[in-house]
Scaffold this active site. Structure first.
Site: not given
Length: 343
Positions: A124, A148, A152
């Site tokens: 991402s 989040y 990643k």
């Protein structure tokens, strides 16, 4: 020779299945259906005319992973499975670390045990953190402003260590921006459970009357209209990038056994620009109110796409009109998502 697609019943995973099946690949889906529906697999068959092999399971279950990899004679993996909402990750960070990082560790261990060493990872643009310059190139400094994004980034670092540990591994890391849109057929699309965390499904639910109004999180960013700017990419373009990336694994060598590329359009649109575009596509008004900024959000993000064009021979072809019209087509044909039969 089958490709395992983790999270293959989800939004991006289902579109990926269609693209890979239409390109002649065999796939098997592993999904726990925590934020997806088995109905999407039936729709994939309706689109492609091919049955989709699938197993219900969690990527944190190594025994299940090894069984699936061996049973279907898998030769590679495309890894989508994981939790994915920025805002939610700040509220339940432990769930994000458990699902995303532990799940990937178990997947890699199972792959190693089964001698399956090709992986495309769904990363991402959040790994870039607060942009220091735009557009974002792959060598931009890495950091993350929310759990989040940190999951990643940690997984990218894990993959780097694994690729350095043995030359037989082949990794493609795809940092993508904001997937939107749906398949032209209207048979598959984004169907989040509960309140949508992403802009486009929320906007479409407002347009279709499922929700009263949109909350725009912040109108005081240093952008052209004060709202956040993002690089939105049509989901079909995105998964075509995954196909090109998987094909590119074959050209890697023992001394150059991984790559990292952005998948975006290189164009940023603000929240209010997206709202106006969707109003044009749907011929519906989108009422909205201004809400406080969400923790972890940044003002403006868009990609430099040169490396993807060079490495993968891939560029995004579909524009904002296609993104909005295909989303609206999906919403009109599936007003209650997969849980309500197609209307």
């Amino acid at each position: 020779m089958t490709i395992l697609i983790t999270g293959g019943a989800g939004y991006i995973g289902s579109h990926c299945c269609v693209t890979f099946l239409e390109a002649g690949h065999d796939v098997v889906v592993l999904d726990n259906f925590s934020n997806s529906s088995p109905e999407s697999l039936k729709r994939i068959t309706a689109i492609t005319g091919k049955e989709v092999a699938h197993e219900k399971g969690d990527i944190r279950d190594r025994a299940t992973l090894e069984r699936v990899l061996r049973t279907y004679n898998c030769t590679g993996v495309i890894h989508f499975a994981g939790l994915k909402a920025v805002g939610e990750s700040t509220e339940v960070p432990l769930s994000y670390y458990a699902n995303n990082i532990t799940g990937t560790l178990e997947l890699l261990a199972a792959m190693g045990a089964c001698n399956v060493r090709q992986l495309i990872f769904s990363s991402s643009a959040t790994v870039y953190g607060e942009p220091k310059f735009l557009p974002l190139t792959e060598d931009h400094p890495l950091s993350a402003t929310n759990p989040y994004g940190r999951t990643k980034l940690m997984i990218e670092e894990i993959l780097g260590d694994v690729s350095a540990s043995h030359p037989s591994w082949r990794f493609g890391i795809l940092r993508y921006f904001n997937p939107v849109g749906a398949h032209k057929s209207g048979l598959i699309g984004e169907d989040p459970q509960g309140v949508p965390n992403n802009l486009m499904p929320f906007v479409s639910q407002v347009a279709s009357g499922r929700r009263d109004k949109l909350s725009v999180f912040g109108n005081d960013y240093d952008t052209r209209d004060g709202t956040g700017v993002r690089d939105y990419i049509h989901v079909v373009d995105l998964v075509e990038g995954h196909l090109r990336a998987y094909e590119a694994l074959a050209s890697l060598t023992d001394t150059d056994n991984s790559f990292t590329v952005n998948l975006g359009t290189g164009t940023g649109y603000s929240v209010l620009e997206m709202v106006k575009a969707f109003e044009r596509a749907s011929n519906q008004a989108i009422p909205y109110t201004i809400a406080p900024r969400r923790p972890g959000d940044v003002a403006e993000v868009y990609a430099d796409t040169n490396k993807a064009a060079d490495k993968l021979k891939w560029t995004a072809d579909r524009g904002l009109e296609d993104m909005c019209s295909d989303t609206w087509n999906w919403a009109c044909k599936n007003p209650k998502g997969y849980d309500g039969s197609s209307e």
